[in-house]
Design a protein around this motif. Structure first.
Motif, PDB file in Angstrom:
ATOM      1  N   UNK A  84       0.858  -1.186   0.000  1.00  0.00           N
ATOM      2  CA  UNK A  84       0.000   0.000   0.000  1.00  0.00           C
ATOM      3  C   UNK A  84       0.895   1.238   0.000  1.00  0.00           C
ATOM      4  N   UNK A  85       0.355   2.407  -0.368  1.00  0.00           N
ATOM      5  CA  UNK A  85       1.179   3.624  -0.387  1.00  0.00           C
ATOM      6  C   UNK A  85       1.847   3.888   0.959  1.00  0.00           C
ATOM      7  N   UNK A  86       3.041   4.453   0.917  1.00  0.00           N
ATOM      8  CA  UNK A  86       3.813   4.688   2.141  1.00  0.00           C
ATOM      9  C   UNK A  86       3.088   5.575   3.147  1.00  0.00           C
ATOM     10  N   UNK A  87       2.382   6.571   2.626  1.00  0.00           N
ATOM     11  CA  UNK A  87       1.694   7.506   3.507  1.00  0.00           C
ATOM     12  C   UNK A  87       0.277   7.047   3.847  1.00  0.00           C
ATOM     13  N   UNK A  88       0.073   5.755   3.842  1.00  0.00           N
ATOM     14  CA  UNK A  88      -1.263   5.209   4.080  1.00  0.00           C
ATOM     15  C   UNK A  88      -1.545   5.118   5.583  1.00  0.00           C
ATOM     16  N   UNK A  89      -1.875   6.244   6.181  1.00  0.00           N
ATOM     17  CA  UNK A  89      -2.027   6.304   7.635  1.00  0.00           C
ATOM     18  C   UNK A  89      -3.326   5.681   8.132  1.00  0.00           C
ATOM     19  N   UNK A  90      -4.285   5.448   7.232  1.00  0.00           N
ATOM     20  CA  UNK A  90      -5.586   4.955   7.663  1.00  0.00           C
ATOM     21  C   UNK A  90      -5.738   3.445   7.540  1.00  0.00           C
ATOM     22  N   UNK A  91      -4.750   2.779   7.007  1.00  0.00           N
ATOM     23  CA  UNK A  91      -4.825   1.334   6.880  1.00  0.00           C
ATOM     24  C   UNK A  91      -5.476   0.890   5.589  1.00  0.00           C
ATOM     25  N   UNK A  92      -5.915  -0.360   5.571  1.00  0.00           N
ATOM     26  CA  UNK A  92      -6.474  -0.932   4.342  1.00  0.00           C
ATOM     27  C   UNK A  92      -7.466  -2.034   4.674  1.00  0.00           C
ATOM     28  N   UNK A  93      -8.423  -2.234   3.757  1.00  0.00           N
ATOM     29  CA  UNK A  93      -9.251  -3.433   3.806  1.00  0.00           C
ATOM     30  C   UNK A  93      -8.417  -4.585   3.270  1.00  0.00           C
TER      31      UNK A  93
ATOM     32  N   UNK B 281      -2.767   0.354  12.424  1.00  0.00           N
ATOM     33  CA  UNK B 281      -1.889   0.429  13.589  1.00  0.00           C
ATOM     34  C   UNK B 281      -0.650  -0.424  13.423  1.00  0.00           C
ATOM     35  N   UNK B 282      -0.240  -1.050  14.498  1.00  0.00           N
ATOM     36  CA  UNK B 282       0.949  -1.903  14.486  1.00  0.00           C
ATOM     37  C   UNK B 282       0.592  -3.271  13.913  1.00  0.00           C
ATOM     38  N   UNK B 283       0.246  -3.271  12.636  1.00  0.00           N
ATOM     39  CA  UNK B 283      -0.069  -4.503  11.918  1.00  0.00           C
ATOM     40  C   UNK B 283      -1.233  -5.250  12.561  1.00  0.00           C
ATOM     41  N   UNK B 284      -2.168  -4.520  13.125  1.00  0.00           N
ATOM     42  CA  UNK B 284      -3.368  -5.125  13.693  1.00  0.00           C
ATOM     43  C   UNK B 284      -4.326  -5.521  12.576  1.00  0.00           C
ATOM     44  N   UNK B 285      -5.057  -6.594  12.808  1.00  0.00           N
ATOM     45  CA  UNK B 285      -6.118  -7.013  11.906  1.00  0.00           C
ATOM     46  C   UNK B 285      -7.418  -7.069  12.692  1.00  0.00           C
ATOM     47  N   UNK B 286      -8.386  -6.267  12.297  1.00  0.00           N
ATOM     48  CA  UNK B 286      -9.687  -6.245  12.949  1.00  0.00           C
ATOM     49  C   UNK B 286     -10.731  -6.791  11.984  1.00  0.00           C
ATOM     50  N   UNK B 287     -11.457  -7.851  12.360  1.00  0.00           N
ATOM     51  CA  UNK B 287     -12.496  -8.386  11.466  1.00  0.00           C
ATOM     52  C   UNK B 287     -13.598  -7.353  11.246  1.00  0.00           C
ATOM     53  N   UNK B 288     -14.103  -7.283  10.020  1.00  0.00           N
ATOM     54  CA  UNK B 288     -15.175  -6.350   9.680  1.00  0.00           C
ATOM     55  C   UNK B 288     -16.347  -7.108   9.065  1.00  0.00           C
ATOM     56  N   UNK B 289     -17.544  -6.714   9.457  1.00  0.00           N
ATOM     57  CA  UNK B 289     -18.729  -7.213   8.761  1.00  0.00           C
ATOM     58  C   UNK B 289     -18.961  -6.336   7.536  1.00  0.00           C
ATOM     59  N   UNK B 290     -19.721  -6.803   6.554  1.00  0.00           N
ATOM     60  CA  UNK B 290     -19.995  -5.965   5.378  1.00  0.00           C
ATOM     61  C   UNK B 290     -20.685  -4.646   5.728  1.00  0.00           C
ATOM     62  N   UNK B 291     -21.356  -4.609   6.890  1.00  0.00           N
ATOM     63  CA  UNK B 291     -22.080  -3.404   7.315  1.00  0.00           C
ATOM     64  C   UNK B 291     -21.300  -2.577   8.334  1.00  0.00           C
ATOM     65  N   UNK B 292     -20.014  -2.906   8.530  1.00  0.00           N
ATOM     66  CA  UNK B 292     -19.242  -2.235   9.589  1.00  0.00           C
ATOM     67  C   UNK B 292     -19.167  -0.730   9.405  1.00  0.00           C
ATOM     68  N   UNK B 293     -19.214  -0.271   8.150  1.00  0.00           N
ATOM     69  CA  UNK B 293     -19.094   1.170   7.889  1.00  0.00           C
ATOM     70  C   UNK B 293     -20.334   1.939   8.308  1.00  0.00           C
TER      71      UNK B 293
END
Length: 285
Positions: free
Chosen positions: A197-206, A256-268
């Motif tokens: 992902x881009x270096x300045x990707x401060x918000x993380x990724x799906x 964060x520090x390589x954290x993985x948080x499970x998301x439901x399709x409706x999490x947003x």
């Protein structure tokens, strides 16, 4: 009788029978193990098993119990020689495979370590006919103890040629695909999402890992992720259902520090969830 109460006498019996039953072997008093040379390496067998057996038997039966155990250990060492001749240097064949968190009963006996809260890292022997998960018993026979080089093996021999490309997901929205057709190890890159992902990707990724040959990523840059998440989840679920080597059907938020948080399709759109609260701080597009 407790096993440790029998230790001195049983260890003396082991030392007495080794020259006749396993001439090349020796007893390591410091670790209480029988050591059997195996090619360029060695197999080790803890005496705890025979101590437990002797503790359940009368003292008069101990010589027979020890004799049977030493022969058993010798047979196991013979198998180890056979496997070493079959594999060559088995250390060259070891790989790391990331799998969804195993049930305790399934992981028992395997060489497995946790890879975060939701996945496990399983050591594999990569061989077309005789490979598979490395068991603790097999590791002992083959003299495999420190396995820090397994991830290096996996990177250098399985992941050096992964492809990375963007693919349309929605109009103007691309998903990044990291893959290698037929590979069983691309899932090992789950802990290294930051590289793709881009270096300045401060918000993380799906993140999705529907099969072991493919990793799907969507860098989060704005509230547009609200419309992306349900579609992304559908793609991951469909790929998982149709995969020959499925991994995980769900979507995760890498942050964060390589954290993985499970998301439901409706999490947003779920009002009080961690991800929904996080979205309120994102810039609008």
């Amino acid at each position: 009788m407790e096993p440790l109460d029998a230790a001195a006498d049983v260890h003396a019996l082991i030392r007495d029978v080794l020259p006749a039953l396993a001439p090349s072997a020796w007893f390591d008093h410091g670790t209480s193990e029988v050591v059997l040379p195996v090619g360029r390496s060695e197999a080790r067998a803890s005496s705890w098993t025979v101590l437990e057996r002797c503790a359940r038997e009368p003292r008069s039966a101990w010589p027979k119990v020890v004799d049977e155990w030493v022969r058993e250990v010798g047979d196991r060492a013979f198998l180890a020689v056979g496997e070493m001749e079959l594999f060559g240097d088995v250390r060259e064949l070891l790989r790391l495979r990331i799998v969804p968190k195993l049930d305790p009963r399934d992981r028992e006996g395997l060489v497995v370590v946790p890879a975060g809260d939701h996945f496990d890292a399983m050591v594999m022997i990569e061989h077309p006919r005789y490979g598979g998960p490395l068991t603790k018993a097999r590791a002992g026979l083959l003299g495999l103890h420190k396995l820090g080089y397994v991830m290096t093996n996996t990177h250098d021999r399985e992941l050096a040629d992964v492809s990375v490309h963007d693919q349309p997901l929605l109009p103007g929205r691309n998903v990044r695909v990291v893959g290698k057709p037929g590979s069983r190890y691309v899932s090992a890159l789950l802990s290294e999402v930051h590289q793709f992902v881009p270096r300045q990707n401060e918000h993380g990724a799906l993140v999705g890992v529907p099969c072991h040959s493919t990793l799907l990523l969507y860098p989060i840059t704005s509230t547009a992720v609200r419309e992306v998440l349900p579609i992304f989840a559908d793609v991951v679920r469909e790929m998982h259902a149709n995969a020959d080597d499925p991994c995980a059907p769900g979507v995760y938020w890498s942050h964060g520090e390589r954290r993985l948080t499970p998301l439901s399709p409706d999490a947003a759109t779920e009002g009080a969830g961690e991800f929904a609260l996080f979205l309120r701080k994102l810039p609008k597009e």
